[in-house]
Design an enzyme around this catalytic site. Structure first.
Site, PDB file in Angstrom:
ATOM      1  N   ASP A   1       0.482  -1.025  -0.070  1.00 37.06           N
ATOM      2  CA  ASP A   1       0.399   0.289  -0.332  1.00 37.06           C
ATOM      3  C   ASP A   1       1.229   0.989   0.107  1.00 37.06           C
ATOM      4  O   ASP A   1       2.289   1.393  -0.033  1.00 37.06           O
ATOM      5  CB  ASP A   1      -0.858  -0.234   1.248  1.00 37.06           C
ATOM      6  CG  ASP A   1       0.125  -0.219   2.552  1.00 37.06           C
ATOM      7  OD1 ASP A   1       0.664  -0.052   2.447  1.00 37.06           O
ATOM      8  OD2 ASP A   1      -0.844  -1.150   3.359  1.00 37.06           O
TER       9      ASP A   1
ATOM     10  N   ASN B   1      -7.323  -2.843  14.253  1.00 33.84           N
ATOM     11  CA  ASN B   1      -9.217  -2.927  13.909  1.00 33.84           C
ATOM     12  C   ASN B   1      -8.884  -4.996  12.864  1.00 33.84           C
ATOM     13  O   ASN B   1      -9.952  -5.338  12.981  1.00 33.84           O
ATOM     14  CB  ASN B   1      -9.288  -1.931  13.333  1.00 33.84           C
ATOM     15  CG  ASN B   1      -9.036  -2.065  12.083  1.00 33.84           C
ATOM     16  OD1 ASN B   1      -7.341  -2.232  11.431  1.00 33.84           O
ATOM     17  ND2 ASN B   1      -9.596  -0.879  11.285  1.00 33.84           N
TER      18      ASN B   1
ATOM     19  N   HIS C   1      -7.146  -4.555   9.969  1.00 38.64           N
ATOM     20  CA  HIS C   1      -6.919  -4.792   8.704  1.00 38.64           C
ATOM     21  C   HIS C   1      -5.889  -5.349   8.547  1.00 38.64           C
ATOM     22  O   HIS C   1      -4.683  -5.290   8.808  1.00 38.64           O
ATOM     23  CB  HIS C   1      -7.048  -3.158   8.002  1.00 38.64           C
ATOM     24  CG  HIS C   1      -6.440  -2.391   9.130  1.00 38.64           C
ATOM     25  ND1 HIS C   1      -5.831  -1.142   8.511  1.00 38.64           N
ATOM     26  CD2 HIS C   1      -4.578  -2.537   9.043  1.00 38.64           C
ATOM     27  CE1 HIS C   1      -5.337   0.084   8.660  1.00 38.64           C
ATOM     28  NE2 HIS C   1      -4.278  -1.285   8.961  1.00 38.64           N
TER      29      HIS C   1
ATOM     30  N   GLU D   1      -9.799  -2.305   5.176  1.00 43.01           N
ATOM     31  CA  GLU D   1     -10.553  -2.583   6.318  1.00 43.01           C
ATOM     32  C   GLU D   1     -11.810  -2.838   6.326  1.00 43.01           C
ATOM     33  O   GLU D   1     -12.589  -3.222   5.490  1.00 43.01           O
ATOM     34  CB  GLU D   1     -11.136  -0.828   6.210  1.00 43.01           C
ATOM     35  CG  GLU D   1      -9.813   0.348   6.130  1.00 43.01           C
ATOM     36  CD  GLU D   1      -9.298   0.793   7.307  1.00 43.01           C
ATOM     37  OE1 GLU D   1      -9.167  -0.064   8.018  1.00 43.01           O
ATOM     38  OE2 GLU D   1      -8.414   1.550   7.318  1.00 43.01           O
TER      39      GLU D   1
HETATM   40  C1  GLP Z   1      -0.829   0.109   8.494  1.00 41.51           C
HETATM   41  C2  GLP Z   1      -0.764  -0.850   7.149  1.00 41.51           C
HETATM   42  C3  GLP Z   1      -0.767  -1.765   7.535  1.00 41.51           C
HETATM   43  C4  GLP Z   1       0.254  -2.520   8.567  1.00 41.51           C
HETATM   44  C5  GLP Z   1      -0.375  -1.109  10.008  1.00 41.51           C
HETATM   45  C6  GLP Z   1       0.536  -1.755  11.318  1.00 41.51           C
HETATM   46  O1  GLP Z   1      -1.892   0.782   8.772  1.00 41.51           O
HETATM   47  N1  GLP Z   1      -1.241  -0.165   6.045  1.00 41.51           N
HETATM   48  O2  GLP Z   1      -0.304  -3.007   6.370  1.00 41.51           O
HETATM   49  O3  GLP Z   1      -0.187  -4.153   9.051  1.00 41.51           O
HETATM   50  O4  GLP Z   1      -0.013  -0.888   9.829  1.00 41.51           O
HETATM   51  O5  GLP Z   1       1.498  -1.178  11.175  1.00 41.51           O
HETATM   52  P1  GLP Z   1       2.442  -1.451  12.481  1.00 41.51           P
HETATM   53  O6  GLP Z   1       3.920  -2.713  11.687  1.00 41.51           O
HETATM   54  O7  GLP Z   1       2.706  -0.403  12.506  1.00 41.51           O
HETATM   55  O8  GLP Z   1       1.213  -1.850  13.443  1.00 41.51           O
END
Ligand code: GLP
Length: 263
Positions: free
Chosen positions: A73, A145, A147, A152
């Protein structure tokens, strides 16, 4: 093979085990000289994993000329384009800093084999992945959440389970919870620095990966993982689709996340 739940001691152990697993899956394929596709995630979870993975790939010294990376993403600015690399939250900059710049240039990773979904033509990413033979390994984090990437959660009254699993790569509006969470974790609490949209790989190309590895290391991730452990695939919890995937593993850290049943 049902979803494997693997508990490791702590963040360092998770990073080392995750990197070793990815390197082991890639190495034989890299030596075959055909395209190898690796799906990549960003976030705090992956910071040390990328160091370890770069070390392993540099040591193994197989050519990376056939490696294609696909990031999950990227944020999209108000102009509808990916945020520029000098944006403080740019995932492209994160990848450059934490992974690509650590790879030995002699291994020959091709700059045009580093892919991010493009908000102007998201479907092209799905076409390219298919044309190149599908993702070999997909690395995932998990949002608080539940995702995955920026897919989402959605109520089952709004979308059927099958339709959710078939979602393609697309531009989405971020939920308020994700904006708040990402402001807190990555933007010094400043919501105004978090873009309102992102482009995300869809559930379909993610779930089509031959192997999926999801990493979790924050206490806030315990709740979605617990729901998942006792549930079934549902759009209300995007990560729950791993339950139906033929080859997926969740690596979680036992010092921060406890999934064992309470006595
Ligand atoms: C973002 C990304 C996700 C990722 C999430 C958790 O929202 N879009 O792909 O899994 O963050 O990130 P972290 O590793 O900082 O908890």
């Amino acid at each position: 093979m049902p979803l494997q739940w693997t508990r490791v001691d702590d963040y360092e152990a998770m990073s080392a085990a995750g990197a070793a697993r990815i390197a082991a899956a890639l190495e034989p394929r890299l030596r075959q000289g055909r395209p190898v596709l690796l799906g990549l995630a960003t976030g705090n979870t992956m910071l040390v994993l990328y160091q370890r993975l770069a070390e392993l790939l540099n040591r193994c010294a197989a050519s990376l000329a056939q490696l294609h990376t696909f990031n999950l993403d990227e944020y999209v600015g108000a102009d509808g384009r990916p945020v520029p690399a000098d944006h403080p939250l740019s995932y492209r900059a994160y990848m450059e800093q934490n992974f690509f710049s650590r790879l030995d240039p002699q291994l020959g990773l091709q700059p045009d084999h580093v892919h991010f979904p493009d908000p102007a033509c998201p479907a092209e990413t799905d076409d390219l992945i298919e044309r190149l033979g599908g993702l070999d390994v997909q690395l995932l984090g998990i949002g608080f959440n539940g995702h995955i990437a920026f897919n989402e959660p959605m109520p089952e009254t709004k979308i059927a389970a099958d339709a959710f699993a078939a979602l393609p790569t697309r531009v989405i509006d971020l939920t308020e919870l994700t904006i708040d969470t990402n402001a807190r974790l990555t933007a010094g609490g400043d919501r105004s620095r978090v873009p309102r949209q992102a482009v995300t790989l869809g559930m379909k190309p993610i779930l089509a990966a031959r192997e999926i590895l999801l990493l979790a290391c924050f206490p806030e991730q315990e709740e979605p993982l617990r729901r998942m452990r006792h549930g079934r695939p549902t759009p209300e919890l995007p990560a729950s689709y791993l339950l139906d995937h033929p080859h997926s593993t969740i690596l979680y850290t036992g010092d921060r996340i406890s999934l064992e049943e309470q006595a």
